[in-house]
Design a protein around this motif. Structure first.
Motif, short mmCIF file in Angstrom:
data_model
loop_
_atom_site.label_atom_id
_atom_site.label_comp_id
_atom_site.label_asym_id
_atom_site.label_seq_id
_atom_site.Cartn_x
_atom_site.Cartn_y
_atom_site.Cartn_z
N ILE A 171 0.86 -1.19 0.00
CA ILE A 171 0.00 0.00 0.00
C ILE A 171 0.90 1.24 0.00
O ILE A 171 2.02 1.21 0.51
CB ILE A 171 -0.97 0.05 1.21
CG1 ILE A 171 -0.20 0.26 2.52
CG2 ILE A 171 -1.84 -1.17 1.28
CD1 ILE A 171 -1.09 0.67 3.67
N THR A 172 0.40 2.31 -0.60
CA THR A 172 1.10 3.59 -0.56
C THR A 172 0.17 4.62 0.06
O THR A 172 -1.04 4.61 -0.17
CB THR A 172 1.51 4.05 -1.97
OG1 THR A 172 0.34 4.23 -2.76
CG2 THR A 172 2.42 3.05 -2.63
N ILE A 173 0.76 5.49 0.84
CA ILE A 173 0.03 6.59 1.48
C ILE A 173 0.78 7.88 1.19
O ILE A 173 1.97 8.00 1.49
CB ILE A 173 -0.10 6.38 3.00
CG1 ILE A 173 -0.88 5.08 3.30
CG2 ILE A 173 -0.79 7.57 3.65
CD1 ILE A 173 -0.94 4.75 4.78
N GLY A 174 0.08 8.84 0.60
CA GLY A 174 0.71 10.11 0.28
C GLY A 174 -0.10 11.27 0.83
O GLY A 174 -1.33 11.18 0.95
N TYR A 175 0.59 12.34 1.15
CA TYR A 175 -0.07 13.53 1.69
C TYR A 175 0.37 14.77 0.91
O TYR A 175 1.56 14.94 0.62
CB TYR A 175 0.27 13.74 3.16
CG TYR A 175 -0.09 12.59 4.07
CD1 TYR A 175 -1.38 12.42 4.55
CD2 TYR A 175 0.89 11.67 4.46
CE1 TYR A 175 -1.71 11.37 5.39
CE2 TYR A 175 0.57 10.62 5.31
CZ TYR A 175 -0.74 10.47 5.76
OH TYR A 175 -1.06 9.43 6.58
N LEU A 176 -0.58 15.62 0.60
CA LEU A 176 -0.28 16.95 0.09
C LEU A 176 -0.67 17.94 1.19
O LEU A 176 -1.85 18.08 1.52
CB LEU A 176 -1.06 17.24 -1.19
CG LEU A 176 -0.90 18.66 -1.76
CD1 LEU A 176 0.55 18.91 -2.16
CD2 LEU A 176 -1.84 18.89 -2.93
N TYR A 177 0.34 18.60 1.76
CA TYR A 177 0.10 19.55 2.84
C TYR A 177 -0.54 20.83 2.28
O TYR A 177 -0.48 21.11 1.08
CB TYR A 177 1.41 19.90 3.54
CG TYR A 177 1.94 18.84 4.46
CD1 TYR A 177 2.03 19.06 5.83
CD2 TYR A 177 2.37 17.60 3.98
CE1 TYR A 177 2.54 18.10 6.69
CE2 TYR A 177 2.89 16.63 4.81
CZ TYR A 177 2.96 16.89 6.18
OH TYR A 177 3.46 15.93 7.02
N LYS A 178 -1.10 21.61 3.18
CA LYS A 178 -1.69 22.88 2.78
C LYS A 178 -0.64 23.88 2.31
O LYS A 178 -0.96 24.82 1.59
CB LYS A 178 -2.50 23.47 3.95
CG LYS A 178 -3.76 22.66 4.24
CD LYS A 178 -4.55 23.21 5.41
CE LYS A 178 -5.81 22.37 5.65
NZ LYS A 178 -6.58 22.85 6.83
N ASN A 179 0.62 23.66 2.70
CA ASN A 179 1.72 24.50 2.20
C ASN A 179 2.37 23.90 0.96
O ASN A 179 3.47 24.29 0.57
CB ASN A 179 2.76 24.73 3.29
CG ASN A 179 3.40 23.43 3.76
OD1 ASN A 179 3.11 22.34 3.25
ND2 ASN A 179 4.29 23.53 4.73
N ASP A 180 1.70 22.88 0.36
CA ASP A 180 2.13 22.20 -0.88
C ASP A 180 3.31 21.27 -0.69
O ASP A 180 3.86 20.75 -1.67
CB ASP A 180 2.44 23.20 -2.00
CG ASP A 180 1.18 23.90 -2.50
OD1 ASP A 180 0.11 23.29 -2.42
OD2 ASP A 180 1.28 25.05 -2.98
N LYS A 181 3.72 21.01 0.53
CA LYS A 181 4.73 20.00 0.79
C LYS A 181 4.11 18.62 0.55
O LYS A 181 2.92 18.40 0.83
CB LYS A 181 5.23 20.11 2.23
CG LYS A 181 6.20 19.02 2.65
CD LYS A 181 6.54 19.15 4.13
CE LYS A 181 7.41 17.98 4.60
NZ LYS A 181 7.70 18.07 6.05
N LYS A 182 4.91 17.67 0.07
CA LYS A 182 4.41 16.33 -0.22
C LYS A 182 5.26 15.28 0.47
O LYS A 182 6.49 15.41 0.53
CB LYS A 182 4.43 16.06 -1.74
CG LYS A 182 3.58 17.02 -2.56
CD LYS A 182 3.85 16.83 -4.04
CE LYS A 182 3.08 17.85 -4.85
NZ LYS A 182 3.40 17.77 -6.30
N ILE A 183 4.61 14.25 1.00
CA ILE A 183 5.34 13.09 1.50
C ILE A 183 4.63 11.84 1.00
O ILE A 183 3.42 11.83 0.79
CB ILE A 183 5.46 13.07 3.04
CG1 ILE A 183 4.10 12.88 3.71
CG2 ILE A 183 6.15 14.30 3.55
CD1 ILE A 183 4.22 12.66 5.21
N LEU A 184 5.42 10.80 0.79
CA LEU A 184 4.89 9.55 0.25
C LEU A 184 5.55 8.39 0.96
O LEU A 184 6.77 8.39 1.16
CB LEU A 184 5.17 9.49 -1.25
CG LEU A 184 4.56 8.35 -2.07
CD1 LEU A 184 3.03 8.43 -2.03
CD2 LEU A 184 5.04 8.42 -3.51
N ARG A 185 4.77 7.41 1.37
CA ARG A 185 5.27 6.23 2.04
C ARG A 185 4.71 4.97 1.39
O ARG A 185 3.59 4.98 0.86
CB ARG A 185 4.89 6.23 3.53
CG ARG A 185 5.42 7.41 4.33
CD ARG A 185 6.93 7.34 4.51
NE ARG A 185 7.40 8.43 5.35
CZ ARG A 185 7.85 9.59 4.89
NH1 ARG A 185 7.86 9.82 3.58
NH2 ARG A 185 8.29 10.53 5.72
#
Length: 675
Positions: free
Chosen positions: A431-445
């Motif tokens: 599974i992959t989980i990704g986030y787009l922060y409100k400040n446009d920062k991105k992280i992916l696991r």
């Protein structure tokens, strides 16, 4: 600087006179594998031959290797004088600036490499339009294909693109060879470095990514991006897709050539002529060479050992052996002596640094593994989606559910790793989980977790049953352009059944019913791997299937596959109404009887039908024979067709045609039918 001081015409003419033979051989090698091969398909009779032409034009597997070899060979020949004390003394005794010498030899190399490529490009431009002039492309590819776009592949524009790719490849490798010549004092070392240096970025990035994927929990999510980037840093001749048409990469390739030239010129001016026989002529670069070889050897041998057993201990042993060999072999190469044991201190320092770095990664000093954003920080989330530029999930409840799932995974890290080490991959899922922060920062696991960890928690159920998640996870189907669908192919591979629906009205009806089934499907059905058949929406886009997707992607639509689940009751009713059900799934009327019997062995790993037949013949375990059609239908809708895992009963299906099929039951399901 005046232009006449930039280069020397006499040196260039002398180089062209001495090495024009290399240029001729280069021309012939490209001509035979390129224009001549393309011309052999001038009388196109089928789409496979047309595909071969595209492969010949676009492919860099052969051309790239030829270009790389020619570039390196010319670099070695033009700068061979640097590695001979007599030659270097004589040539640098002439009244030429060092920059004049270097620039003149580089210009000679560019001319010798460019002329063969340009001549072949002119030949290609002349013969390409003739390839399709007498061919009806619609007969080859169907009416859905943009004929003008396919024809554009066989045009002067394509020949120019081919020329640019070949020129970039040859220039990069030629300038790498020039750089290697200025660094080294031995011709063999220059040749070896010229072939090795282009692969170093790809190798290091790939191996570091693999190591971090092993040591860092959740790191694997960015592997795909790393590999793509690594392949394009230097256009190594291993794939036809390694030279990107993206403008940023084109600018990078041009900048790379400028950087290689600038660095070579600077080193050439600083080079000590008396060190022409040294392995590495610059003392400041010797540690870089030494520890670079040590590091790469550690990654290579360590990775190889780990691939044998997938055991951390083997990784450590392999890494130690590789680093030891790399360190001392590099020392022997630099000193040209086997007496290098006195330099053990440097190796010990290297090992200590590596251990500190690995321990820092293992204890997660940077908090990479534990990092989970708060809900108020997140703009949107991505679940099982590598593309963080897509639509994503924005509903608060879905964000909350994914954050909860992520926390469960992190909290169960030790158990997950323990189960991974058991290597029962059939019970694991990525599974992959990704986030787009409100400040446009991105992280992916990315995680490989036990299926039960996801299946047995309420947050997964809430997420899967949301309309937003269903729409995004099935967007290829839900956004399908039915105007491009020529037929719907329904295949039941298990029972050898097939139905093709070509009627446009029926395709539309089926699509609408299937869409409703998906959007209303309960969680239990979504995670059920059992299905009656596979439904394929066939765009019949042969250009997609046969490689032209690389060039015509704007108008291409990939075939869509989706399972006909046993819970899709409305879809089943529609098939009954149309009289298609008998062609799609096995019916009770086709079955003579069923036998449910407890298995005497574990079939979860491997088995064949003969073993099951022998098991059924024992008759010394719980057993039931079912002939009632209603009960047979119940069993067909509930038995497990996918795996014996978590089951302990055999369900043998004896058809009236004499063919026997097998499924599985657990204790609870089987008990309803056992006497």
């Amino acid at each position: 600087m005046k232009l006449k001081q930039f280069y020397n015409k006499t040196i260039i003419l002398e180089d062209l006179k001495r090495f024009f033979g290399v240029s001729i051989l280069y021309f012939l090698a490209i001509f035979v594998s390129g224009p001549l091969y393309v011309y052999s398909f001038s009388n196109i009779k089928n789409k496979y031959q047309l595909e071969s032409v595209i492969e010949a034009i676009s492919g860099l597997e052969a051309h790239g290797l030829i270009s790389a070899t020619a570039g390196i060979l010319l670099g070695v020949l033009l700068f061979r004088y640097l590695h001979n004390k007599d030659s270097v003394a004589v040539i640098h005794g002439y009244p030429f600036r060092r920059s004049e010498l270097l620039n003149s030899h580089i210009i000679s190399g560019i001319i010798l490499l460019t002329i063969p490529i340009a001549l072949n490009a002119i030949i290609l431009a002349a013969i390409l339009p003739e390839i399709t002039s007498n061919v009806d492309l619609r007969l080859l590819f169907g009416n859905n294909v943009d004929v003008e776009k396919i024809a554009s592949l066989y045009s002067t524009k394509q020949a120019i693109y081919w020329f640019c790719k070949m020129e970039i490849m040859s220039m990069v490798f030629f300038l790498i060879s020039v750089l290697a010549a200025t660094i080294s004092g031995i011709t063999i070392i220059q040749g070896a470095l010229s072939f090795i240096l282009p692969f170093v970025p790809f190798f290091i990035i790939t191996m570091i990514r693999a190591a971090l994927n092993t040591f860092v929990f959740g790191f694997g999510a960015i592997a795909r991006n790393w590999d793509t980037f690594a392949m394009k840093i230097i256009p190594i001749p291993v794939s036809r897709h390694n030279i990107s048409q993206d403008l940023n990469y084109v600018v990078w390739y041009i900048s790379l050539c400028i950087l290689l030239y600038g660095f070579s010129l600077w080193l050439y001016k600083k080079r000590d002529l008396e060190k022409s026989q040294d392995t590495i002529v610059f003392d400041i670069l010797k540690p870089t060479f030494k520890y670079g070889v040590t590091f790469c050897s550690m990654l290579l041998v360590g990775g190889y050992f780990y691939s044998l057993k997938e055991n951390i201990l083997w990784l450590w042993i392999g890494g130690f052996i590789g680093s030891f060999l790399g360190y001392f072999l590099s020392q022997m190469t630099i000193k040209k002596s086997i007496r290098v044991l006195k330099s053990l201190k440097g190796y010990i320092i290297y090992i200590i640094v590596v251990i500190i770095v690995i321990l820092g990664v293992k204890v997660d000093l940077l908090g990479y593994e534990r990092r989970i954003p708060t809900q108020d920080q997140v703009k949107k989330v991505f679940f099982n989606d590598f593309d963080l530029h897509g639509k994503g999930l924005v509903e608060n409840q879905n964000i909350k559910s994914i954050l909860a799932i992520h926390k469960i995974i992190i909290d169960n890290k030790e158990d997950i790793i323990r189960i991974q080490n058991q290597k029962d991959y059939s019970e694991m899922t990525y599974i992959t989980i990704g986030y787009l922060y409100k400040n446009d920062k991105k992280i992916l696991r990315c995680y490989r977790v036990p299926k039960t960890l996801l299946a047995n928690n309420e947050h997964t159920k809430e997420l899967y049953e949301s309309k937003e998640y269903k729409k995004i996870s099935n967007k290829l189907l839900l956004e399908l352009d039915l105007n491009k669908v020529n037929s719907v192919n329904i295949r039941n591979y298990r029972y050898g059944k097939k139905k093709i629906i070509s009627n446009k009205d029926e395709i539309k009806e089926l699509f609408e019913i299937l869409k409703t089934e998906i959007l209303t499907e309960p969680y239990e059905s979504m995670i059920d791997r059992n299905e009656w058949a596979t439904i394929e929406f066939d765009t019949n886009d042969d250009a997609y299937d046969y490689g032209f997707r690389l060039y015509l992607a704007d108008n291409m639509q990939q075939n869509i596959h989706i399972g006909f689940k046993r819970t899709y009751s409305n879809l089943e009713k529609w098939f009954i109404q149309k009289g298609y059900l008998k062609d799609i799934r096995i019916l009770p009327e086709e079955i003579d009887y069923l036998i449910i019997q407890k298995a005497n062995r574990d079939y979860s790993q491997s088995y064949d039908d003969y073993e099951i037949e022998q098991d059924l013949k024992t008759g010394n375990t719980k057993r039931a024979e079912i002939k009632d059609k209603q009960k047979i239908e119940e069993i067909l809708k509930t038995l497990d067709n996918s795996s014996f895992k978590n089951n302990n009963y055999i369900v043998a299906i004896y058809t009236k045609s004499g063919i026997v099929h097998y499924g599985w039951y657990n204790e609870e399901s089987a008990s309803r039918y056992l006497k």
